[in-house]
Enzyme design. Structure first.
Site, PDB file in Angstrom:
ATOM      1  N   SER A  35       0.834   5.417   8.613  1.00  0.00           N
ATOM      2  CA  SER A  35       1.904   6.282   8.648  1.00  0.00           C
ATOM      3  C   SER A  35       1.957   7.421   9.390  1.00  0.00           C
ATOM      4  O   SER A  35       2.865   8.105   9.333  1.00  0.00           O
ATOM      5  CB  SER A  35       1.880   6.894   6.711  1.00  0.00           C
ATOM      6  OG  SER A  35       0.618   7.265   6.643  1.00  0.00           O
ATOM      7  N   GLU A  53       1.555  -0.638  -3.478  1.00  0.00           N
ATOM      8  CA  GLU A  53       2.417   0.436  -3.441  1.00  0.00           C
ATOM      9  C   GLU A  53       3.940  -0.049  -3.872  1.00  0.00           C
ATOM     10  O   GLU A  53       4.366  -1.303  -3.666  1.00  0.00           O
ATOM     11  CB  GLU A  53       2.809   0.440  -1.521  1.00  0.00           C
ATOM     12  CG  GLU A  53       3.636   1.377  -1.219  1.00  0.00           C
ATOM     13  CD  GLU A  53       3.747   1.940   0.460  1.00  0.00           C
ATOM     14  OE1 GLU A  53       2.856   1.471   1.007  1.00  0.00           O
ATOM     15  OE2 GLU A  53       4.597   2.418   0.838  1.00  0.00           O
TER      16      GLU A  53
HETATM   17  O1  KIV Z   1      -0.270   4.194   6.010  1.00  0.00           O
HETATM   18  C1  KIV Z   1      -0.288   4.645   4.974  1.00  0.00           C
HETATM   19  O2  KIV Z   1      -0.381   5.783   4.691  1.00  0.00           O
HETATM   20  C2  KIV Z   1      -0.279   3.731   3.742  1.00  0.00           C
HETATM   21  C3  KIV Z   1      -0.321   4.416   2.336  1.00  0.00           C
HETATM   22  C4  KIV Z   1       1.034   4.791   2.112  1.00  0.00           C
HETATM   23  C5  KIV Z   1      -1.019   3.472   1.348  1.00  0.00           C
HETATM   24  O3  KIV Z   1      -0.523   2.828   3.817  1.00  0.00           O
END
Ligand code: KIV
Length: 309
Positions: free
Chosen positions: A49, A186
């Site tokens: 993310s 998720e």
């Molecule tokens: O990349 C990320 O932050 C994630 C979380 C949302 C679980 O995969």
């Protein structure tokens, strides 16, 4: 400030048995990791993310292994006592097992992660098994898997109908059988997530997956409202608003430089006596009378006093 001993996969499993909720937050650099650790978080996720919240992309797909290694290493420097999981980015674990293990090696050796996270279920179970056999803990991730957003057809809740709920259960069980130490769920309907959590011996860590998961994970920038590009989401709770404080602080800085209130006398360094006169005698012989450093400081201070009164 609570500083705990770092967790490991054995303790993480035990926490599920003891019904102690697991806490996880993403972090991507030294300050975010340091603050999360000082706050007493159980686990840090260097999530891909970071593509959205740190690098400004509109998905996680452009994130590279080099990006992940770089951010994981910075995170590890900020949280030396916390269990750190790093994401395997888009398309780094769907080719040969040698390629996959190379990526895992980089995240562990160069990124100083303690475990890796991978999105997917049955299709990645063999890779998960090989990674675990090589001594690296794997966190699974099913439900809404952002790396597959183009095949899932958008960010929508998973496991809402019976067939999809069964599919998710099978994926979770395949990851458990492959040796994953926990699974992220998720954006999964609460009832489905609850039954998966009940059926698995390993912990589930939910994000938008309801109240019955064994732990919760959220994105750092959402938790503290730090210029997150994500739209407001129902499953996110904002616990602080540092974006507003940072913006306000920078606005005050800009205003004070413009008005001359900053820097003030307390922020400056004085030269030895006579230095101004000596420099002036060398360079100050022009036609216009240059203001001495002393005069400039006096002027700024007078302006400051004037602004306050
Ligand atoms: O990349 C990320 O932050 C994630 C979380 C949302 C679980 O995969």
């Amino acid at each position: 400030m609570t500083v705990k001993k770092p967790l490991n996969v054995v303790k993480i499993r035990k926490m599920k048995q003891q019904k102690e909720p697991l806490t996880m937050i993403t972090a991507y650099d030294y300050p975010s990791a340091k603050l999360a650790e000082e706050a007493g978080i159980d686990m840090i996720l260097v999530g891909d993310s970071l593509g959205n919240v740190v690098l400004g992309y509109d998905s996680t797909i452009p994130v590279t292994l080099d990006d992940m290694v770089y951010h994981s290493r910075a995170t590890a420097r900020g949280a030396t006592q916390t269990f750190i999981v790093a994401d395997m980015p888009f398309m780094t674990y769907h080719g040969s097992i040698d390629e996959t293990l190379k990526g895992v090696r980089r995240l562990m050796q160069e990124g100083h992660a303690h475990a890796v996270k991978m999105e997917g279920g049955l299709e990645i179970a063999d890779a998960v098994k090989r990674i675990v056999q090589s001594g690296v803990p794997v966190l699974g991730h099913i439900g809404l898997t952002p790396q597959s957003v183009n095949t899932i057809g958008g960010y929508r809740v998973q496991g809402k109908d019976a067939a999809d709920a069964k599919r998710l259960m099978e994926e979770a069980k395949a990851l458990e059988a492959a040796g994953a130490f926990a699974v992220v769920l998720e954006l999964v309907a609460e009832e489905t997530a609850a039954i998966i959590s009940r059926e698995l011996s390993i912990p589930t860590i939910g994000i938008g997956a309801g109240r019955q998961c064994d732990g919760q994970v959220l994105v750092f920038h959402d938790v503290v409202k730090y210029a997150s590009p994500y739209m407001e989401k129902r499953f996110v709770k904002t616990f602080a608003n540092i974006g507003e404080q940072i913006r306000g602080g920078i606005q005050d800085y800009v205003n004070e430089v413009k008005s001359g209130a900053f820097p003030a006398e307390s922020h400056i360094f004085k030269a030895d006596d006579g230095v101004s006169e000596s420099l002036d005698s060398l360079y100050g012989g022009g036609t216009s009378e240059p203001a001495t450093q002393q005069n400039q400081l006096q002027a700024a201070d007078e302006q400051k006093v004037g602004a306050k009164s």
